[in-house]
Design a protein around this motif. Structure first.
Motif, PDB file in Angstrom:
ATOM      1  N   ASP A   1      25.824  54.974  57.849  1.00 53.90           N
ATOM      2  CA  ASP A   1      25.887  54.111  59.453  1.00 53.90           C
ATOM      3  C   ASP A   1      26.297  54.106  60.658  1.00 53.90           C
ATOM      4  O   ASP A   1      26.052  53.604  61.809  1.00 53.90           O
ATOM      5  N   ALA A   2      25.571  55.846  60.682  1.00 47.77           N
ATOM      6  CA  ALA A   2      25.055  56.078  61.795  1.00 47.77           C
ATOM      7  C   ALA A   2      23.204  57.434  61.281  1.00 47.77           C
ATOM      8  O   ALA A   2      23.240  58.077  62.322  1.00 47.77           O
ATOM      9  N   LEU A   3      22.405  56.203  61.476  1.00 52.01           N
ATOM     10  CA  LEU A   3      20.661  56.280  61.421  1.00 52.01           C
ATOM     11  C   LEU A   3      20.296  55.123  62.091  1.00 52.01           C
ATOM     12  O   LEU A   3      20.938  53.990  62.075  1.00 52.01           O
ATOM     13  N   PRO A   4      18.991  55.955  62.659  1.00 55.69           N
ATOM     14  CA  PRO A   4      18.328  55.065  62.547  1.00 55.69           C
ATOM     15  C   PRO A   4      17.638  53.944  62.208  1.00 55.69           C
ATOM     16  O   PRO A   4      17.750  54.063  60.427  1.00 55.69           O
ATOM     17  N   THR A   5      17.603  52.699  62.806  1.00 57.94           N
ATOM     18  CA  THR A   5      17.036  51.480  61.976  1.00 57.94           C
ATOM     19  C   THR A   5      15.723  50.871  62.454  1.00 57.94           C
ATOM     20  O   THR A   5      15.411  50.198  61.828  1.00 57.94           O
ATOM     21  N   LEU A   6      15.967  51.960  63.661  1.00 59.67           N
ATOM     22  CA  LEU A   6      13.788  51.436  64.329  1.00 59.67           C
ATOM     23  C   LEU A   6      13.559  53.322  63.908  1.00 59.67           C
ATOM     24  O   LEU A   6      13.472  54.250  63.062  1.00 59.67           O
ATOM     25  N   PRO A   7      11.696  52.182  64.339  1.00 62.77           N
ATOM     26  CA  PRO A   7      11.067  54.037  64.170  1.00 62.77           C
ATOM     27  C   PRO A   7      11.488  55.540  64.830  1.00 62.77           C
ATOM     28  O   PRO A   7      11.738  55.314  65.392  1.00 62.77           O
TER      29      PRO A   7
ATOM     30  N   VAL B   1      18.184  69.785  71.673  1.00 63.27           N
ATOM     31  CA  VAL B   1      17.917  67.749  72.437  1.00 63.27           C
ATOM     32  C   VAL B   1      18.884  67.195  71.400  1.00 63.27           C
ATOM     33  O   VAL B   1      18.606  67.082  70.279  1.00 63.27           O
ATOM     34  N   GLU B   2      19.665  66.288  72.549  1.00 64.90           N
ATOM     35  CA  GLU B   2      21.100  66.016  71.262  1.00 64.90           C
ATOM     36  C   GLU B   2      21.548  64.558  71.718  1.00 64.90           C
ATOM     37  O   GLU B   2      22.413  64.572  72.718  1.00 64.90           O
ATOM     38  N   PRO B   3      20.993  62.834  70.977  1.00 64.94           N
ATOM     39  CA  PRO B   3      21.630  62.484  71.212  1.00 64.94           C
ATOM     40  C   PRO B   3      23.047  61.982  70.938  1.00 64.94           C
ATOM     41  O   PRO B   3      22.435  62.882  69.325  1.00 64.94           O
ATOM     42  N   GLU B   4      23.870  61.571  70.963  1.00 60.71           N
ATOM     43  CA  GLU B   4      24.858  61.188  70.704  1.00 60.71           C
ATOM     44  C   GLU B   4      25.377  60.252  70.574  1.00 60.71           C
ATOM     45  O   GLU B   4      25.502  59.013  71.445  1.00 60.71           O
ATOM     46  N   THR B   5      25.438  59.310  69.184  1.00 60.79           N
ATOM     47  CA  THR B   5      25.988  58.344  69.266  1.00 60.79           C
ATOM     48  C   THR B   5      24.764  57.499  68.687  1.00 60.79           C
ATOM     49  O   THR B   5      24.913  56.075  67.923  1.00 60.79           O
TER      50      THR B   5
ATOM     51  N   ASP C   1      22.434  64.710  64.918  1.00 60.36           N
ATOM     52  CA  ASP C   1      23.820  63.695  63.873  1.00 60.36           C
ATOM     53  C   ASP C   1      24.652  62.478  64.304  1.00 60.36           C
ATOM     54  O   ASP C   1      25.288  62.829  65.812  1.00 60.36           O
ATOM     55  N   GLY C   2      24.302  61.939  63.824  1.00 60.79           N
ATOM     56  CA  GLY C   2      25.347  60.937  64.649  1.00 60.79           C
ATOM     57  C   GLY C   2      24.732  59.664  64.860  1.00 60.79           C
ATOM     58  O   GLY C   2      25.434  59.097  65.859  1.00 60.79           O
ATOM     59  N   ALA C   3      23.322  59.541  65.064  1.00 61.45           N
ATOM     60  CA  ALA C   3      22.626  59.151  65.859  1.00 61.45           C
ATOM     61  C   ALA C   3      21.888  57.341  65.515  1.00 61.45           C
ATOM     62  O   ALA C   3      21.420  57.761  64.325  1.00 61.45           O
TER      63      ALA C   3
ATOM     64  N   ALA D   1      17.998  75.736  62.204  1.00 58.87           N
ATOM     65  CA  ALA D   1      17.358  74.335  61.855  1.00 58.87           C
ATOM     66  C   ALA D   1      16.462  73.936  62.781  1.00 58.87           C
ATOM     67  O   ALA D   1      16.398  73.981  64.462  1.00 58.87           O
ATOM     68  N   VAL D   2      15.086  73.217  62.191  1.00 61.62           N
ATOM     69  CA  VAL D   2      14.262  72.177  63.338  1.00 61.62           C
ATOM     70  C   VAL D   2      14.974  70.852  63.635  1.00 61.62           C
ATOM     71  O   VAL D   2      15.174  70.280  64.668  1.00 61.62           O
ATOM     72  N   PHE D   3      15.498  70.207  62.645  1.00 58.59           N
ATOM     73  CA  PHE D   3      16.574  68.758  62.584  1.00 58.59           C
ATOM     74  C   PHE D   3      17.617  69.536  61.971  1.00 58.59           C
ATOM     75  O   PHE D   3      18.005  69.517  60.948  1.00 58.59           O
ATOM     76  N   LYS D   4      18.356  68.039  63.023  1.00 58.64           N
ATOM     77  CA  LYS D   4      20.124  68.158  62.266  1.00 58.64           C
ATOM     78  C   LYS D   4      19.954  66.693  62.125  1.00 58.64           C
ATOM     79  O   LYS D   4      20.678  66.316  63.321  1.00 58.64           O
ATOM     80  N   PHE D   5      20.372  66.513  60.498  1.00 60.56           N
ATOM     81  CA  PHE D   5      20.926  64.663  60.508  1.00 60.56           C
ATOM     82  C   PHE D   5      22.074  64.863  60.198  1.00 60.56           C
ATOM     83  O   PHE D   5      23.203  66.348  59.603  1.00 60.56           O
TER      84      PHE D   5
END
Length: 493
Positions: free
Chosen positions: A318-324, A252-256, A278-280, A309-313
């Protein structure tokens, strides 16, 4: 409903207890009308040129193309080395191309050797794909354009290349890894079961069997849309009840950007880096009920990209989640670090079951011994609303590793020995006596402003008794609530 019979030669054939005139596939498609059921009778359909859907169905009368057992569409195409991690575009080959189309459904069709795509969609909506079997291709399904939405892919099967997991070096697929600036020799495998660019969203990917591929689900966004309001692209995506096996890079990889993604009840078996963010940007991400385990390590001898890894950050602030970003009641049996590096925000990690194998009990090389739970280059902060609460874990550095992140660890159950009944076999039921049921229900904020509460007395992890954890039901984003969240920058409670 008009029934149209299709055979490879379009001749006169004995079908359904009588002799009937049939059409070739191309003739049937060219003459299709709303409400048609186009039945592909058994046979091998060689497809030297793409099938372009010429017209729309309607909501009440979709155009349905349904294959019978033994009907195979064969493109006889070699891989296209010019397509890698990008949109194939409408000019390139696909078994089925749908440009500015709607209300079309493909059922039970086997597609082989169709590179770069089996199905290509552009600015199309209300398309459904069920029970399809696809072999090969950079992409099984690709969608492009802001008018793409309401896409449903259910119970489909994809094998990209069954030599990829064990015999092809990871860097030989990813451009610039072997030689900076140079193209990789197997770059045409850097695709996905479902790939997209600049689509609105409203995508359901459910009950599929996706294996022996580089990526499984990857939604991207072009540079010109980087500053679009959150929720305009890659919004309302459901990835549920799929089985991901032998995925060499990311299932699973959302981009941007990603808004209101529900990654739930999936099985992940022998995958590399499971959930890439990464960068989402965005948020309202819900990961629950997922189960993951391993019994194999990827790559040929000498391949350094086999840790996983389980999660890749990512590292871009400036490319981080601002919502939950909610992660709860998952069960993972691991050989790899949980997160290696990067950072995130608004991550609530609660009531998960994380069991690590004992490297001394495994074949040599299958698991790196003495690796920490979290990587040294990972940055987590309670000030960024990151917390771990209620997890059970047997890693020897858990929970002491959180001394590096003051305020992030709120409590949990550190244990020794096996967490799961038979993790390496995919049996992720908790060993009796390892944990106590939670006295209070879990509260999770939803994308419409409501709060969901779990049942009382649940155990950590994805398994509740003999069944799966019963999590919240999907709900689409409430646009007014999203606007309020973005204005207030506070939707965490």
């Amino acid at each position: 409903m008009r029934m149209i019979y299709v055979t490879p030669d379009g001749g006169h054939h004995w079908v359904d207890s009588e002799w009937r005139d049939t059409k070739t596939l191309r003739a049937a498609i060219e003459g299709s009308q709303p409400g048609d059921l186009i039945r592909l009778l058994p046979g091998n359909y060689f497809l030297p040129e793409a099938i372009d859907m010429p017209r729309d169905g309607t909501a009440a009368e979709p155009i349905i193309i349904r294959g019978e057992h033994g009907a195979i569409i064969d493109g006889r195409r070699p891989p296209d080395p010019e397509v890698s991690a990008t949109s194939p575009g409408a000019a390139r080959y696909a078994a089925f191309r749908m440009v500015n189309r709607c209300h079309i459904r493909l059922d039970n069709i086997r597609i082989e050797r169709c590179w770069p795509s089996a199905v290509y969609m552009e600015n199309s909506h209300h398309l459904t794909f069920k029970d399809m079997q696809i072999v090969g291709g950079t992409y099984a399904f690709y969608a492009d354009g802001p008018a793409c939405r309401h896409l449903t892919i259910v119970r489909c099967d994809w094998v990209q290349d069954d030599s990829l997991w064990r015999y092809i070096n990871w860097a030989m697929v990813h451009d610039g890894e072997l030689v900076p600036g140079e193209k990789a020799p197997y770059r045409y495998l850097n695709g996905a079961f479902f790939g997209s660019n600049n689509i609105a969203g409203d995508v359901v990917i459910r009950g599929n069997d996706i294996r022996h591929c580089y990526n499984a689900i990857r939604l991207d966004l072009s540079d010109e849309n980087q500053d679009a309001p959150l929720g305009q692209f890659n919004c309302n995506v459901v990835i549920s009840n799929n089985r991901f096996s032998f995925v060499r890079d990311n299932p699973v990889e959302p981009e941007t950007v990603a808004v209101n993604w529900w990654v739930t009840y999936n099985q992940l078996y022998n995958c590399h880096k499971w959930f890439s963010q990464d960068g989402a940007q965005g948020g309202f991400w819900y990961y629950f009920g997922n189960r993951g385990w391993f019994d194999s390590r990827p790559g040929p001898e000498g391949d350094d990209n086999n840790g996983g890894a389980v999660f890749k950050f990512g590292k871009d602030p400036d490319a981080l989640p601002t919502l939950p970003f909610e992660c709860f009641h998952n069960s993972f049996y691991l050989r790899q670090q949980y997160v290696k590096k990067g950072t995130t925000r608004n991550w609530r990690h609660r009531r998960n079951a994380i069991g690590y194998a004992d490297s001394s009990q495994l074949p040599p090389g299958l698991m790196t011994p003495d690796q920490p739970f979290l990587g040294e280059d990972l940055v987590l902060s309670a000030a960024d609303n990151v917390s771990f609460d209620g997890d059970i874990c047997n890693h020897p550095t858990f929970p002491e590793i959180f001394d590096n992140y003051p305020g992030v660890y709120l409590g949990g159950t550190p244990v020794s020995g096996e967490v799961f009944r038979a993790g390496i076999c995919g049996d992720l039921a908790l060993v009796p006596g390892k944990a106590e049921p939670f006295a209070q229900p879990l509260a999770v904020g939803m994308p419409d402003g409501t709060v969901w509460h779990s049942a009382n007395g649940l155990m950590p992890g994805a398994i509740d008794g003999n069944g799966l954890f019963d999590g919240p039901k999907y709900r689409p984003i409430d646009r007014e609530y999203l606007r309020q969240c973005l204005e207030n920058d506070d939707c965490d409670d």
